[in-house]
Design a protein around this motif. Structure first.
Motif, short mmCIF file in Angstrom:
data_model
loop_
_atom_site.label_atom_id
_atom_site.label_comp_id
_atom_site.label_asym_id
_atom_site.label_seq_id
_atom_site.Cartn_x
_atom_site.Cartn_y
_atom_site.Cartn_z
N ASP A 79 -2.22 8.58 1.84
CA ASP A 79 -2.45 8.46 0.39
C ASP A 79 -3.46 9.50 -0.09
O ASP A 79 -3.24 10.19 -1.09
CB ASP A 79 -2.97 7.06 0.05
CG ASP A 79 -1.86 6.02 0.08
OD1 ASP A 79 -0.69 6.41 0.17
OD2 ASP A 79 -2.17 4.81 0.01
N THR A 134 -8.56 1.54 -5.27
CA THR A 134 -8.39 0.76 -4.04
C THR A 134 -9.64 -0.07 -3.74
O THR A 134 -9.54 -1.15 -3.15
CB THR A 134 -8.08 1.68 -2.85
OG1 THR A 134 -9.07 2.72 -2.76
CG2 THR A 134 -6.71 2.31 -3.00
N PHE A 152 -9.27 -3.19 -5.72
CA PHE A 152 -8.33 -4.09 -5.06
C PHE A 152 -8.92 -4.69 -3.78
O PHE A 152 -8.65 -5.85 -3.45
CB PHE A 152 -7.01 -3.38 -4.77
CG PHE A 152 -6.12 -3.27 -5.96
CD1 PHE A 152 -5.58 -4.40 -6.55
CD2 PHE A 152 -5.84 -2.04 -6.54
CE1 PHE A 152 -4.76 -4.31 -7.67
CE2 PHE A 152 -5.04 -1.94 -7.65
CZ PHE A 152 -4.49 -3.08 -8.23
N TYR A 178 -3.19 3.68 -11.44
CA TYR A 178 -2.87 3.06 -10.15
C TYR A 178 -2.96 1.53 -10.25
O TYR A 178 -2.08 0.81 -9.80
CB TYR A 178 -3.83 3.59 -9.09
CG TYR A 178 -3.54 3.11 -7.69
CD1 TYR A 178 -2.82 3.91 -6.80
CD2 TYR A 178 -3.99 1.88 -7.23
CE1 TYR A 178 -2.56 3.48 -5.50
CE2 TYR A 178 -3.73 1.44 -5.95
CZ TYR A 178 -3.02 2.25 -5.09
OH TYR A 178 -2.75 1.81 -3.82
N TYR A 223 -0.16 -1.47 -9.20
CA TYR A 223 -0.34 -2.14 -7.91
C TYR A 223 -0.74 -3.61 -8.07
O TYR A 223 -0.55 -4.40 -7.14
CB TYR A 223 -1.37 -1.41 -7.05
CG TYR A 223 -1.43 -1.89 -5.63
CD1 TYR A 223 -0.30 -1.85 -4.83
CD2 TYR A 223 -2.60 -2.40 -5.09
CE1 TYR A 223 -0.33 -2.31 -3.53
CE2 TYR A 223 -2.65 -2.86 -3.78
CZ TYR A 223 -1.51 -2.82 -3.01
OH TYR A 223 -1.54 -3.28 -1.72
N ALA A 230 1.61 -6.37 -6.94
CA ALA A 230 1.85 -6.65 -5.52
C ALA A 230 1.07 -7.86 -5.03
O ALA A 230 1.20 -8.25 -3.87
CB ALA A 230 1.49 -5.43 -4.68
N ASN A 252 6.10 2.67 3.01
CA ASN A 252 5.13 3.14 2.02
C ASN A 252 5.00 4.66 2.05
O ASN A 252 4.99 5.32 1.01
CB ASN A 252 3.77 2.49 2.30
CG ASN A 252 2.90 2.44 1.07
OD1 ASN A 252 3.06 3.23 0.15
ND2 ASN A 252 1.96 1.52 1.06
N ASN A 283 6.09 7.02 -0.87
CA ASN A 283 5.06 7.90 -1.43
C ASN A 283 5.59 9.31 -1.62
O ASN A 283 5.46 9.91 -2.69
CB ASN A 283 3.86 7.96 -0.48
CG ASN A 283 2.71 7.08 -0.92
OD1 ASN A 283 2.52 6.85 -2.11
ND2 ASN A 283 1.95 6.57 0.02
N ALA A 329 1.10 4.20 -6.21
CA ALA A 329 0.97 2.77 -6.48
C ALA A 329 2.31 2.06 -6.37
O ALA A 329 2.42 0.98 -5.76
CB ALA A 329 0.37 2.56 -7.86
N SER A 371 3.45 1.48 -2.85
CA SER A 371 2.73 0.39 -2.20
C SER A 371 3.29 -0.97 -2.62
O SER A 371 3.42 -1.88 -1.79
CB SER A 371 1.24 0.47 -2.52
OG SER A 371 0.67 1.66 -2.02
N VAL A 372 3.63 -1.11 -3.89
CA VAL A 372 4.19 -2.38 -4.37
C VAL A 372 5.51 -2.68 -3.67
O VAL A 372 5.73 -3.78 -3.15
CB VAL A 372 4.40 -2.33 -5.90
CG1 VAL A 372 5.17 -3.57 -6.37
CG2 VAL A 372 3.07 -2.25 -6.63
N GLN A 400 5.01 -3.63 0.04
CA GLN A 400 4.41 -4.95 0.27
C GLN A 400 5.45 -6.06 0.12
O GLN A 400 5.50 -7.00 0.93
CB GLN A 400 3.25 -5.18 -0.70
CG GLN A 400 2.03 -4.32 -0.45
CD GLN A 400 1.31 -4.68 0.84
OE1 GLN A 400 1.44 -5.78 1.35
NE2 GLN A 400 0.56 -3.72 1.36
#
Length: 437
Positions: free
Chosen positions: A26, A46, A49, A125, A129, A132, A166, A170, A185, A188-189, A192
């Protein structure tokens, strides 16, 4: 015993190591975009999160500890019901996070004094995200349960699947669809939710014998949640203290300017890489400690701890030597911004202290989780957190002149001391816990 430890630790190490590698990917992707502020943006987002999700890590740790003890006691109905309760709590937590997303983002920007570009990238982002949350918390419950069941391979396969998906998404969203940080982002969703579905699929097929033991009416029995929440309340407080340190670390870094924020983010990736490897052994400690406590085998528990710490010392020395020899090369893999890498060399010494200061805390955490000794975990973390803030804020008031000159070094001193105090205090607490277990 070594074979038993490695049977659980190696799959967890493989799955864990993909997480910091994903963090590397990332940062490497945004680090090669047209502005260095993308690095700060993804770090701030991040970290927000992490603040949210780490406070729900009790779902994984609490589930793992109780499940391992029920596994040792051969109590199949409670093995299944522990997972059900954990998934219900995960669903409720995810709905709360999504409902409060506006206030979470506002609070995050109040904490982090970042530049306008960094804030904008972080917001882009965050708004993607955040969706998720159900998958992330659901996976906490599943992975904790699998670990407690002495099943390290399933979390490994799920983690590898999530991180490969991911990384590929990406690359597709960022370089093909030209979505920049929004693509990171979205990738990643998607990954997951793919992981959550794979966990559910594996559980249905591998543990189908448990279906006849499931009684959904147990979810209405509020008394059954009391041990779960008693242990998890302490883990929550412990995690809140942990998150307060990491969040303040990033916040303090952001107040020192974008260059220092980027430098500290890069060095923190080295800590993350080390921590996820050590967590592989910590997960093995959770599973085996809970199993031996459930089976009431003190002899095997003592033998387990001896072998765990032999591995811990060896891993800490390996990382220290690796960082000493290849510090610049590792950072250059993450970003092509030479000015950031050059500045990071001024703080190389702190990266070398990370493994030695931190390894014992990871191992004791795993042992304490397996023994459901959450109160002692909480107390050691609160003392370590007090040490962190005492050193950093104390220096800012007592020696403001030197604080202005060496503020970032003082920040790293506080963080390294925080890591060391955790392990030291847990070492003093351990004998009484093991006797009682």
């Amino acid at each position: 015993m070594n074979r038993t430890i490695l049977r659980l630790a190696i799959p967890n190490i493989i799955s864990n190591i993909t997480v910091p590698l994903l963090g590397f990917i990332d940062l490497a992707i945004v680090g090669h975009l047209d502005s260095a502020s993308y690095i700060g943006g993804i770090v701030v987002a991040t970290t927000i999160f992490n603040f949210i999700y780490w406070n729900f890590s009790f779902l994984r740790m609490g589930t793992s500890g109780f499940t391992a003890q029920y596994y040792g006691a051969k109590n199949i109905p409670e093995q299944a019901h522990t997972l059900l309760r954990s998934l219900l709590v995960a669903a409720m937590g995810a709905l709360l996070i999504i409902a409060c997303q506006y206030f979470i983002l506002k609070l995050g920007f109040h904490i982090f004094d970042a530049g306008e570009n960094v804030r904008q990238h972080a917001a882009d982002y965050f708004r993607i995200y955040i969706w998720a949350a159900p998958a992330v918390l659901g996976l906490y419950a599943f992975i904790g349960w699998f670990v407690g069941m002495q099943d390290a391979k399933t979390p490994m396969f799920i983690s590898i699947f999530i991180n490969i998906a991911n990384i590929l998404l990406n690359l597709f969203f960022v370089f093909v669809c030209k979505m920049k940080i929004e693509g990171v982002a979205l990738a990643s969703v998607c990954a997951q939710y793919g992981g959550l579905l794979s966990a559910l699929f594996i559980w249905i097929h591998r543990y189908k014998y448990m279906r006849k033991h499931i009684t959904f009416s147990v979810l209405k029995d509020l008394k059954a949640y009391i041990p779960f929440f008693r242990v998890n309340a302490n883990i929550f407080i412990r995690t809140l203290a942990l998150v307060s340190v990491t969040t303040y670390f990033v916040s303090a870094s952001s107040r020192k300017g974008e260059d220092i924020l980027n430098v500290n983010a890069l060095i923190m990736q080295l800590f993350t890489l080390f921590s996820y490897l050590m967590d592989g052994f910590a997960y093995a400690a959770e599973a085996l400690t809970g199993r031996f406590v459930g089976a009431r085998s003190k002899e095997l528990l003592g033998k387990l701890i001896k072998y765990l710490f032999s591995w811990g010392v060896g891993i800490a020395l390996f990382f220290t030597v690796t960082y000493a020899l290849f510090f610049r090369q590792i950072l250059s893999l993450i970003t092509d911004k030479e000015e950031v890498v050059a500045l990071a060399l001024d703080y190389k010494l702190w990266a070398l202290f990370i493994p030695i200061a931190g390894f014992s805390a990871f191992l004791w955490d795993g042992i304490f989780v397996g023994a459901t000794a959450s109160r002692q975990m909480r107390n050691s973390m609160l003392l370590a957190t007090t040490t962190f803030f005492g050193i950093y804020l104390g220096c800012s008031y007592i020696t403001p002149y030197y604080f202005n000159l060496y503020g970032n070094n003082i920040l790293w001193l506080a963080f390294i001391s925080y890591l060391a105090i955790r392990g030291i205090m847990q070492s003093f607490m351990a004998p009484s816990i093991l006797r009682n277990s």
